[in-house]
Scaffold this motif. Structure first.
Motif, mmCIF file in Angstrom:
data_model
loop_
_atom_site.group_PDB
_atom_site.id
_atom_site.type_symbol
_atom_site.label_atom_id
_atom_site.label_comp_id
_atom_site.label_asym_id
_atom_site.label_seq_id
_atom_site.Cartn_x
_atom_site.Cartn_y
_atom_site.Cartn_z
ATOM 1 N N LYS A 100 31.640 71.548 23.555
ATOM 2 C CA LYS A 100 31.248 72.925 23.555
ATOM 3 C C LYS A 100 29.361 72.411 22.775
ATOM 4 C CE LYS A 100 35.469 73.769 20.988
ATOM 5 N NZ LYS A 100 36.699 73.922 19.711
ATOM 6 N N ARG A 101 29.016 73.889 23.689
ATOM 7 C CA ARG A 101 27.537 73.222 23.323
ATOM 8 C C ARG A 101 27.178 73.807 22.099
ATOM 9 N NH1 ARG A 101 25.568 68.743 25.066
ATOM 10 N NH2 ARG A 101 25.441 68.545 27.437
ATOM 11 N N ARG A 102 27.608 75.148 22.178
ATOM 12 C CA ARG A 102 27.137 75.943 20.963
ATOM 13 C C ARG A 102 27.252 74.942 20.000
ATOM 14 N NH1 ARG A 102 29.145 81.817 21.054
ATOM 15 N NH2 ARG A 102 28.227 81.724 22.383
ATOM 16 N N LYS A 103 28.178 74.762 19.434
ATOM 17 C CA LYS A 103 29.273 73.782 17.716
ATOM 18 C C LYS A 103 28.530 72.722 18.031
ATOM 19 C CE LYS A 103 32.249 71.122 15.720
ATOM 20 N NZ LYS A 103 34.116 70.984 15.331
ATOM 21 N N SER A 147 24.906 72.866 19.415
ATOM 22 C CA SER A 147 23.295 72.753 18.942
ATOM 23 C C SER A 147 23.586 73.024 17.519
ATOM 24 C CB SER A 147 23.009 74.027 19.828
ATOM 25 O OG SER A 147 22.941 73.599 21.382
ATOM 26 N N SER A 148 24.650 73.996 16.478
ATOM 27 C CA SER A 148 24.659 75.064 15.033
ATOM 28 C C SER A 148 24.742 72.876 14.679
ATOM 29 C CB SER A 148 25.899 75.002 15.484
ATOM 30 O OG SER A 148 25.711 75.735 14.265
#
Length: 500
Positions: A370-373, A375-376
Protein backbone atom coordinates in the motif's frame (compact mmCIF):
# COMPACT_ATOMS: atom_id res chain seq x y z
CA UNK A 1 54.59 35.11 -2.44
CA UNK A 2 52.78 33.26 -5.22
CA UNK A 3 50.41 30.66 -3.71
CA UNK A 4 51.14 27.02 -4.45
CA UNK A 5 47.46 26.64 -5.36
CA UNK A 6 44.72 29.13 -6.18
CA UNK A 7 41.10 28.30 -6.85
CA UNK A 8 39.52 31.34 -8.49
CA UNK A 9 35.75 32.02 -8.68
CA UNK A 10 34.75 28.35 -8.91
CA UNK A 11 31.07 27.67 -9.65
CA UNK A 12 29.36 24.34 -10.26
CA UNK A 13 25.72 23.34 -10.83
CA UNK A 14 23.97 19.99 -10.98
CA UNK A 15 20.39 19.54 -12.25
CA UNK A 16 18.27 21.66 -9.92
CA UNK A 17 21.14 22.37 -7.50
CA UNK A 18 23.68 25.19 -7.35
CA UNK A 19 26.50 23.30 -5.59
CA UNK A 20 29.16 26.06 -5.67
CA UNK A 21 28.89 29.79 -6.24
CA UNK A 22 32.01 31.93 -6.86
CA UNK A 23 34.36 30.14 -4.41
CA UNK A 24 38.02 31.23 -4.17
CA UNK A 25 40.78 29.72 -2.03
CA UNK A 26 44.58 30.05 -1.76
CA UNK A 27 46.98 27.39 -0.42
CA UNK A 28 50.63 28.18 0.24
CA UNK A 29 53.53 25.70 0.23
CA UNK A 30 54.08 24.27 3.70
CA UNK A 31 50.59 25.30 4.88
CA UNK A 32 47.79 23.24 6.40
CA UNK A 33 44.54 24.87 5.28
CA UNK A 34 41.30 23.79 7.00
CA UNK A 35 38.12 23.58 4.93
CA UNK A 36 35.05 23.70 7.19
CA UNK A 37 31.33 23.53 6.60
CA UNK A 38 28.21 21.53 7.30
CA UNK A 39 27.46 18.42 5.26
CA UNK A 40 26.19 19.68 1.93
CA UNK A 41 28.08 23.00 2.18
CA UNK A 42 30.07 22.21 -1.00
CA UNK A 43 33.43 21.07 0.44
CA UNK A 44 33.48 17.70 -1.32
CA UNK A 45 32.34 19.19 -4.63
CA UNK A 46 35.12 21.78 -4.49
CA UNK A 47 37.75 19.13 -3.75
CA UNK A 48 36.45 16.85 -6.52
CA UNK A 49 36.87 19.75 -8.93
CA UNK A 50 40.42 20.27 -7.65
CA UNK A 51 41.14 16.56 -8.21
CA UNK A 52 39.66 16.44 -11.72
CA UNK A 53 36.70 14.22 -10.76
CA UNK A 54 34.24 17.04 -11.58
CA UNK A 55 34.78 19.88 -14.03
CA UNK A 56 33.85 23.39 -12.93
CA UNK A 57 31.25 25.40 -14.87
CA UNK A 58 33.12 28.65 -14.18
CA UNK A 59 36.44 29.67 -12.63
CA UNK A 60 40.00 28.40 -12.86
CA UNK A 61 42.57 26.28 -11.03
CA UNK A 62 46.04 27.86 -10.79
CA UNK A 63 49.14 25.93 -9.63
CA UNK A 64 52.45 27.79 -9.25
CA UNK A 65 50.94 30.72 -11.11
CA UNK A 66 49.91 28.64 -14.15
CA UNK A 67 46.30 27.90 -15.08
CA UNK A 68 45.50 24.16 -15.23
CA UNK A 69 42.74 22.51 -17.20
CA UNK A 70 41.83 19.13 -15.71
CA UNK A 71 39.83 16.67 -17.82
CA UNK A 72 40.10 13.81 -15.33
CA UNK A 73 41.64 12.48 -12.13
CA UNK A 74 44.90 11.56 -13.88
CA UNK A 75 45.42 15.18 -14.97
CA UNK A 76 45.27 16.27 -11.32
CA UNK A 77 47.73 13.53 -10.29
CA UNK A 78 50.12 14.64 -13.03
CA UNK A 79 49.88 18.20 -11.67
CA UNK A 80 51.01 17.01 -8.22
CA UNK A 81 47.65 16.78 -6.43
CA UNK A 82 46.89 13.81 -4.20
CA UNK A 83 43.68 13.12 -2.29
CA UNK A 84 43.22 10.78 0.67
CA UNK A 85 39.52 9.95 0.67
CA UNK A 86 37.58 9.15 3.84
CA UNK A 87 36.89 5.70 2.33
CA UNK A 88 40.28 4.24 1.42
CA UNK A 89 41.02 3.17 -2.16
CA UNK A 90 43.37 0.30 -1.26
CA UNK A 91 43.08 -3.31 -2.47
CA UNK A 92 42.62 -5.39 0.73
CA UNK A 93 44.43 -8.56 -0.43
CA UNK A 94 47.52 -6.76 -1.79
CA UNK A 95 50.41 -5.59 0.36
CA UNK A 96 51.63 -2.01 0.87
CA UNK A 97 54.16 -2.14 -1.99
CA UNK A 98 51.68 -3.46 -4.55
CA UNK A 99 49.08 -0.88 -3.48
CA UNK A 100 51.49 2.04 -3.74
CA UNK A 101 52.60 1.12 -7.28
CA UNK A 102 49.34 -0.39 -8.55
CA UNK A 103 48.97 0.30 -12.29
CA UNK A 104 52.45 1.88 -12.60
CA UNK A 105 54.77 -0.91 -11.50
CA UNK A 106 58.51 -0.37 -11.91
CA UNK A 107 60.18 -2.39 -14.65
CA UNK A 108 63.77 -3.50 -15.08
CA UNK A 109 65.79 -3.38 -18.31
CA UNK A 110 64.18 -6.60 -19.49
CA UNK A 111 60.68 -5.18 -18.97
CA UNK A 112 60.03 -7.47 -16.02
CA UNK A 113 58.36 -6.34 -12.81
CA UNK A 114 61.03 -4.83 -10.53
CA UNK A 115 59.81 -5.88 -7.07
CA UNK A 116 63.16 -5.04 -5.45
CA UNK A 117 63.06 -1.48 -6.80
CA UNK A 118 59.49 -0.96 -5.62
CA UNK A 119 60.32 -2.24 -2.12
CA UNK A 120 63.29 0.13 -1.92
CA UNK A 121 61.17 3.09 -3.03
CA UNK A 122 58.39 2.17 -0.55
CA UNK A 123 60.96 2.03 2.26
CA UNK A 124 62.21 5.51 1.31
CA UNK A 125 58.65 6.83 1.37
CA UNK A 126 57.96 5.40 4.84
CA UNK A 127 61.31 6.73 6.10
CA UNK A 128 60.24 10.15 4.81
CA UNK A 129 57.01 9.80 6.82
CA UNK A 130 58.94 8.29 9.76
CA UNK A 131 56.60 5.30 10.03
CA UNK A 132 57.32 1.56 10.16
CA UNK A 133 54.90 -0.61 8.22
CA UNK A 134 55.41 -4.28 7.17
CA UNK A 135 55.81 -4.22 3.40
CA UNK A 136 54.69 -7.78 2.66
CA UNK A 137 51.56 -7.86 4.85
CA UNK A 138 48.12 -7.77 3.16
CA UNK A 139 46.31 -4.47 3.72
CA UNK A 140 43.35 -6.26 5.32
CA UNK A 141 45.62 -7.35 8.20
CA UNK A 142 46.92 -3.84 8.95
CA UNK A 143 45.43 -1.27 11.32
CA UNK A 144 43.33 1.60 9.99
CA UNK A 145 46.13 4.00 10.93
CA UNK A 146 48.68 2.03 8.88
CA UNK A 147 46.27 2.04 5.93
CA UNK A 148 45.99 5.82 6.28
CA UNK A 149 49.80 6.19 6.15
CA UNK A 150 49.98 3.92 3.08
CA UNK A 151 47.47 6.20 1.33
CA UNK A 152 49.70 9.19 2.13
CA UNK A 153 52.80 7.32 0.92
CA UNK A 154 50.96 6.43 -2.29
CA UNK A 155 50.17 10.11 -2.91
CA UNK A 156 53.77 11.14 -2.20
CA UNK A 157 55.05 8.46 -4.60
CA UNK A 158 53.26 10.45 -7.31
CA UNK A 159 55.33 13.50 -6.33
CA UNK A 160 52.26 15.16 -4.83
CA UNK A 161 52.95 18.68 -3.58
CA UNK A 162 49.30 19.29 -2.71
CA UNK A 163 47.49 16.83 -0.41
CA UNK A 164 43.77 16.80 0.30
CA UNK A 165 42.93 14.92 3.52
CA UNK A 166 39.20 14.26 3.85
CA UNK A 167 38.25 13.40 7.46
CA UNK A 168 41.58 11.57 7.96
CA UNK A 169 41.05 11.00 11.71
CA UNK A 170 37.48 9.66 11.48
CA UNK A 171 38.54 6.06 12.21
CA UNK A 172 41.74 6.74 14.20
CA UNK A 173 42.30 6.51 17.95
CA UNK A 174 43.50 9.70 19.68
CA UNK A 175 47.11 8.44 19.77
CA UNK A 176 46.97 7.47 16.08
CA UNK A 177 45.54 10.91 15.23
CA UNK A 178 48.40 12.56 17.14
CA UNK A 179 50.89 10.53 15.12
CA UNK A 180 49.17 11.56 11.87
CA UNK A 181 49.54 15.20 12.94
CA UNK A 182 53.26 14.65 13.53
CA UNK A 183 53.52 13.33 9.96
CA UNK A 184 51.62 16.36 8.67
CA UNK A 185 54.06 18.65 10.51
CA UNK A 186 56.94 16.82 8.85
CA UNK A 187 55.33 17.25 5.42
CA UNK A 188 54.79 20.92 6.20
CA UNK A 189 58.57 21.26 6.66
CA UNK A 190 58.99 19.64 3.23
CA UNK A 191 56.86 22.42 1.64
CA UNK A 192 53.85 20.17 0.95
CA UNK A 193 50.58 22.14 1.01
CA UNK A 194 47.63 20.37 2.64
CA UNK A 195 43.86 20.93 2.58
CA UNK A 196 42.42 19.42 5.77
CA UNK A 197 38.70 18.62 6.03
CA UNK A 198 37.43 17.81 9.53
CA UNK A 199 34.39 18.28 11.77
CA UNK A 200 36.54 18.26 14.93
CA UNK A 201 37.26 21.79 16.12
CA UNK A 202 40.11 20.75 18.41
CA UNK A 203 41.93 19.27 15.40
CA UNK A 204 41.58 22.49 13.42
CA UNK A 205 43.31 24.47 16.17
CA UNK A 206 45.93 21.75 16.70
CA UNK A 207 47.27 21.40 13.16
CA UNK A 208 45.88 24.07 10.82
CA UNK A 209 47.42 27.45 9.89
CA UNK A 210 44.47 28.90 7.98
CA UNK A 211 40.76 28.18 7.76
CA UNK A 212 38.07 28.67 5.10
CA UNK A 213 34.40 28.23 6.05
CA UNK A 214 31.73 27.31 3.48
CA UNK A 215 27.96 27.42 3.77
CA UNK A 216 25.34 26.62 1.12
CA UNK A 217 27.94 26.41 -1.66
CA UNK A 218 29.59 29.76 -0.90
CA UNK A 219 32.71 30.85 0.97
CA UNK A 220 31.52 32.82 4.00
CA UNK A 221 34.73 33.26 6.02
CA UNK A 222 38.49 33.09 5.59
CA UNK A 223 41.14 33.79 8.25
CA UNK A 224 44.25 32.61 10.08
CA UNK A 225 43.42 30.01 12.71
CA UNK A 226 45.13 32.05 15.43
CA UNK A 227 42.73 34.96 14.88
CA UNK A 228 39.46 33.09 15.44
CA UNK A 229 37.72 30.84 17.99
CA UNK A 230 35.77 27.57 17.84
CA UNK A 231 32.50 29.33 18.69
CA UNK A 232 33.06 31.88 15.94
CA UNK A 233 33.72 29.15 13.34
CA UNK A 234 30.68 27.12 14.42
CA UNK A 235 28.42 30.17 14.15
CA UNK A 236 29.69 30.92 10.65
CA UNK A 237 29.29 27.27 9.60
CA UNK A 238 25.67 26.86 10.68
CA UNK A 239 24.51 30.47 10.30
CA UNK A 240 23.50 30.68 13.94
CA UNK A 241 25.10 30.43 17.35
CA UNK A 242 24.96 26.93 18.81
CA UNK A 243 24.68 27.87 22.49
CA UNK A 244 24.83 24.35 23.87
CA UNK A 245 26.06 21.47 21.77
CA UNK A 246 24.70 18.97 24.27
CA UNK A 247 21.15 19.19 25.64
CA UNK A 248 20.82 20.39 29.21
CA UNK A 249 21.54 17.38 31.39
CA UNK A 250 18.45 15.61 32.62
CA UNK A 251 18.58 11.95 33.54
CA UNK A 252 15.43 10.30 32.18
CA UNK A 253 16.37 6.84 33.44
CA UNK A 254 14.09 4.93 35.77
CA UNK A 255 16.62 2.85 37.71
CA UNK A 256 13.87 0.68 39.15
CA UNK A 257 12.85 -0.45 35.64
CA UNK A 258 15.41 -2.71 33.93
CA UNK A 259 14.58 -3.04 30.23
CA UNK A 260 17.52 -5.16 29.10
CA UNK A 261 19.26 -7.46 31.58
CA UNK A 262 22.36 -9.22 30.24
CA UNK A 263 23.03 -11.78 32.97
CA UNK A 264 25.63 -13.66 30.93
CA UNK A 265 26.68 -13.27 27.31
CA UNK A 266 29.68 -14.97 25.72
CA UNK A 267 30.52 -14.42 22.04
CA UNK A 268 33.49 -16.75 21.86
CA UNK A 269 34.22 -19.99 23.76
CA UNK A 270 37.53 -18.53 24.96
CA UNK A 271 36.28 -14.96 25.27
CA UNK A 272 35.01 -12.94 28.23
CA UNK A 273 31.50 -13.19 29.66
CA UNK A 274 29.58 -9.91 29.64
CA UNK A 275 26.94 -8.81 32.13
CA UNK A 276 25.12 -5.46 32.03
CA UNK A 277 21.79 -3.85 32.88
CA UNK A 278 20.08 -1.15 30.81
CA UNK A 279 17.33 0.92 32.45
CA UNK A 280 14.32 2.53 30.84
CA UNK A 281 15.09 6.01 29.52
CA UNK A 282 18.84 5.61 30.07
CA UNK A 283 21.75 6.41 27.76
CA UNK A 284 24.46 3.85 28.52
CA UNK A 285 27.80 4.65 26.91
CA UNK A 286 30.26 2.09 25.55
CA UNK A 287 33.70 3.74 25.65
CA UNK A 288 37.13 2.37 24.82
CA UNK A 289 39.78 2.30 22.13
CA UNK A 290 39.06 1.08 18.59
CA UNK A 291 39.06 -2.74 18.65
CA UNK A 292 38.33 -2.98 22.38
CA UNK A 293 35.17 -5.05 21.84
CA UNK A 294 32.39 -2.42 21.96
CA UNK A 295 30.95 -3.07 18.48
CA UNK A 296 31.41 -6.84 18.90
CA UNK A 297 29.12 -6.82 21.94
CA UNK A 298 26.57 -4.73 20.03
CA UNK A 299 26.64 -7.27 17.19
CA UNK A 300 25.99 -10.00 19.74
CA UNK A 301 23.05 -8.12 21.24
CA UNK A 302 21.26 -7.93 17.89
CA UNK A 303 22.15 -11.50 16.89
CA UNK A 304 24.40 -10.48 13.97
CA UNK A 305 27.11 -12.42 15.83
CA UNK A 306 25.47 -15.44 17.38
CA UNK A 307 26.59 -15.88 21.00
CA UNK A 308 27.93 -19.24 22.16
CA UNK A 309 26.14 -18.65 25.46
CA UNK A 310 23.52 -16.05 26.34
CA UNK A 311 21.21 -15.46 29.26
CA UNK A 312 19.42 -12.23 28.40
CA UNK A 313 16.07 -10.87 29.63
CA UNK A 314 13.97 -8.20 27.94
CA UNK A 315 11.51 -6.57 30.35
CA UNK A 316 11.87 -9.55 32.67
CA UNK A 317 11.33 -12.20 29.98
CA UNK A 318 14.13 -14.40 28.55
CA UNK A 319 14.94 -13.80 24.88
CA UNK A 320 17.10 -15.59 22.32
CA UNK A 321 19.63 -13.68 20.21
CA UNK A 322 19.80 -15.94 17.18
CA UNK A 323 19.35 -13.39 14.38
CA UNK A 324 18.83 -9.63 13.85
CA UNK A 325 15.19 -10.31 12.96
CA UNK A 326 14.75 -11.97 16.36
CA UNK A 327 16.28 -8.99 18.14
CA UNK A 328 14.05 -6.62 16.17
CA UNK A 329 11.00 -8.68 17.12
CA UNK A 330 11.91 -8.03 20.77
CA UNK A 331 12.36 -4.30 20.14
CA UNK A 332 16.15 -3.98 19.75
CA UNK A 333 17.45 -1.91 16.82
CA UNK A 334 20.95 -0.92 15.69
CA UNK A 335 22.24 2.19 13.95
CA UNK A 336 25.48 0.72 12.56
CA UNK A 337 28.89 2.34 12.52
CA UNK A 338 28.86 2.69 8.74
CA UNK A 339 25.46 4.06 7.73
CA UNK A 340 26.38 4.02 4.02
CA UNK A 341 27.40 0.35 3.79
CA UNK A 342 25.44 -1.23 6.65
CA UNK A 343 22.51 1.07 7.42
CA UNK A 344 21.13 2.32 4.12
CA UNK A 345 20.55 1.40 0.49
CA UNK A 346 21.79 4.69 -0.96
CA UNK A 347 20.03 4.65 -4.37
CA UNK A 348 16.68 3.89 -2.67
CA UNK A 349 14.31 6.65 -1.56
CA UNK A 350 13.80 7.72 2.06
CA UNK A 351 10.45 5.92 1.97
CA UNK A 352 12.01 2.65 0.78
CA UNK A 353 14.77 2.80 3.39
CA UNK A 354 12.37 3.54 6.25
CA UNK A 355 9.99 0.68 5.39
CA UNK A 356 12.67 -1.72 4.11
CA UNK A 357 12.48 -4.30 6.91
CA UNK A 358 8.90 -3.61 7.91
CA UNK A 359 7.02 -4.22 4.64
CA UNK A 360 4.44 -6.51 6.27
CA UNK A 361 2.95 -3.39 7.89
CA UNK A 362 2.05 -2.07 4.41
CA UNK A 363 0.85 -5.29 2.75
CA UNK A 364 -2.77 -5.42 1.65
CA UNK A 365 -5.09 -8.35 1.02
CA UNK A 366 -3.16 -9.06 -2.15
CA UNK A 367 0.64 -9.37 -2.13
CA UNK A 368 1.11 -5.71 -3.00
CA UNK A 369 2.40 -2.80 -0.97
CA UNK A 370 0.00 0.00 0.00
CA UNK A 371 2.17 2.81 -1.35
CA UNK A 372 -0.04 5.64 -0.09
CA UNK A 373 0.03 4.30 3.48
CA UNK A 374 3.78 3.63 3.22
CA UNK A 375 4.49 7.18 2.01
CA UNK A 376 2.25 8.73 4.67
CA UNK A 377 3.90 6.86 7.54
CA UNK A 378 7.39 7.55 6.12
CA UNK A 379 6.57 11.27 5.93
CA UNK A 380 5.34 11.27 9.55
CA UNK A 381 8.46 9.47 10.78
CA UNK A 382 10.72 11.81 8.80
CA UNK A 383 8.96 14.80 10.36
CA UNK A 384 9.31 13.32 13.86
CA UNK A 385 13.11 13.18 13.54
CA UNK A 386 13.32 16.37 11.43
CA UNK A 387 14.79 14.90 8.21
CA UNK A 388 15.51 17.74 5.77
CA UNK A 389 14.44 16.33 2.40
CA UNK A 390 12.03 17.53 -0.31
CA UNK A 391 9.84 14.43 0.04
CA UNK A 392 9.86 10.75 1.10
CA UNK A 393 10.72 9.94 -2.53
CA UNK A 394 14.10 11.72 -2.32
CA UNK A 395 17.01 9.28 -2.84
CA UNK A 396 18.94 8.89 0.42
CA UNK A 397 22.19 9.36 -1.49
CA UNK A 398 21.17 13.02 -2.06
CA UNK A 399 20.99 13.77 1.68
CA UNK A 400 23.72 15.05 4.00
CA UNK A 401 25.32 12.64 6.49
CA UNK A 402 23.25 13.95 9.39
CA UNK A 403 19.97 13.52 7.50
CA UNK A 404 21.00 10.03 6.37
CA UNK A 405 21.51 9.15 10.04
CA UNK A 406 18.04 10.49 10.85
CA UNK A 407 16.51 8.25 8.16
CA UNK A 408 18.01 5.21 9.91
CA UNK A 409 16.55 6.43 13.22
CA UNK A 410 13.15 6.91 11.56
CA UNK A 411 13.23 3.29 10.37
CA UNK A 412 13.66 1.96 13.90
CA UNK A 413 11.00 4.29 15.29
CA UNK A 414 8.64 2.67 12.81
CA UNK A 415 9.25 -0.57 14.70
CA UNK A 416 8.54 1.01 18.10
CA UNK A 417 11.96 -0.16 19.31
CA UNK A 418 12.45 -0.17 23.08
CA UNK A 419 16.26 -0.35 22.88
CA UNK A 420 18.34 1.47 20.27
CA UNK A 421 22.06 0.90 19.84
CA UNK A 422 23.84 3.92 18.31
CA UNK A 423 27.30 2.92 16.99
CA UNK A 424 29.39 6.09 16.40
CA UNK A 425 26.18 8.11 15.72
CA UNK A 426 27.88 11.39 14.73
CA UNK A 427 30.90 10.13 12.79
CA UNK A 428 31.41 12.25 9.68
CA UNK A 429 28.60 14.73 10.33
CA UNK A 430 28.90 18.43 11.06
CA UNK A 431 28.44 20.22 14.36
CA UNK A 432 24.94 21.52 13.56
CA UNK A 433 23.70 18.02 12.68
CA UNK A 434 25.43 16.66 15.79
CA UNK A 435 23.46 18.95 18.08
CA UNK A 436 20.22 17.82 16.38
CA UNK A 437 21.12 14.13 16.82
CA UNK A 438 21.95 14.74 20.50
CA UNK A 439 18.64 16.52 21.09
CA UNK A 440 16.80 13.71 19.31
CA UNK A 441 18.45 11.09 21.50
CA UNK A 442 17.36 12.96 24.62
CA UNK A 443 13.81 13.23 23.27
CA UNK A 444 13.76 9.46 22.72
CA UNK A 445 14.85 8.74 26.29
CA UNK A 446 12.17 11.11 27.59
CA UNK A 447 9.67 8.90 25.72
CA UNK A 448 11.00 5.81 27.50
CA UNK A 449 13.39 4.51 24.83
CA UNK A 450 16.66 3.14 26.22
CA UNK A 451 19.89 3.84 24.30
CA UNK A 452 23.30 2.22 24.15
CA UNK A 453 25.75 4.65 22.56
CA UNK A 454 29.15 3.53 21.26
CA UNK A 455 31.42 6.50 20.72
CA UNK A 456 35.13 7.27 20.43
CA UNK A 457 34.53 10.95 21.23
CA UNK A 458 34.96 11.58 24.94
CA UNK A 459 33.06 14.93 24.97
CA UNK A 460 30.10 13.11 23.41
CA UNK A 461 30.22 10.31 25.99
CA UNK A 462 30.53 12.73 28.91
CA UNK A 463 27.89 15.12 27.57
CA UNK A 464 25.15 12.54 26.95
CA UNK A 465 25.58 9.36 28.98
CA UNK A 466 24.09 8.54 32.37
CA UNK A 467 26.50 5.62 32.84
CA UNK A 468 29.54 4.42 30.87
CA UNK A 469 30.89 0.90 30.42
CA UNK A 470 34.60 1.13 29.56
CA UNK A 471 36.05 -1.65 27.38
CA UNK A 472 39.64 -2.87 27.37
CA UNK A 473 40.91 -5.76 25.23
CA UNK A 474 37.47 -7.29 24.77
CA UNK A 475 36.34 -6.97 28.39
CA UNK A 476 34.34 -4.44 30.39
CA UNK A 477 37.06 -2.94 32.56
CA UNK A 478 34.80 -0.60 34.55
CA UNK A 479 31.33 0.92 34.86
CA UNK A 480 31.42 4.62 35.68
CA UNK A 481 28.76 7.11 36.72
CA UNK A 482 28.28 10.29 38.71
CA UNK A 483 31.40 11.90 40.13
CA UNK A 484 33.51 8.92 39.00
CA UNK A 485 32.71 9.69 35.35
CA UNK A 486 35.44 11.82 33.76
CA UNK A 487 37.67 11.77 30.69
CA UNK A 488 40.64 10.86 32.91
CA UNK A 489 38.86 7.88 34.48
CA UNK A 490 37.60 6.64 31.09
CA UNK A 491 41.08 6.78 29.52
CA UNK A 492 42.63 5.18 32.63
CA UNK A 493 40.45 2.08 32.26
CA UNK A 494 40.44 2.13 28.41
CA UNK A 495 44.24 1.83 28.39
CA UNK A 496 44.44 -0.83 31.09
CA UNK A 497 45.59 1.63 33.75
CA UNK A 498 48.44 2.99 31.60
CA UNK A 499 46.93 6.49 31.28
CA UNK A 500 46.23 8.83 34.14
Amino acid sequence: MTPLLSLRHISKSFPGVKALQDVSLDLNAGEVHALLGENGAGKSTLMKILCGIYRQDEGEIIIDGKTCDFHGYQDALDAGIGIIFQEFSLIPDLDAVDNIFLGREKRNRLGLRDRRGMVAEAQRLFERLKVTIPLDCPIVELSVADQQFIEIAKALSLDARILVLDEPTATLTPSEADYLFSIMRELRKQEVGMVFISHHMEEIFTICDHVTVMRDGEKVYDCDTASTTPDDLIERMVGRRVENLFPEYRCDADHTDVVLDIEALRLDPEGPEYSLKLHRGEILGFAGLVGSGRTELAMGLIGATRPVHAKVNMEGKPIKLRHPATALKHGIGLLPESRKTQGLVLPFSCRDNISLNNLAQFQGALPFIKRRKESSIAADLMASVRVKAPSPETPVDNLSGGNQQKVVIARWLGHQCKVLIFDEPTRGIDVGAKSEIYALMKELTAQGVSIIMISSELPEVLGLCDRVAVFYQGRIAAELKGENLSSQSIMHHATGGLSA
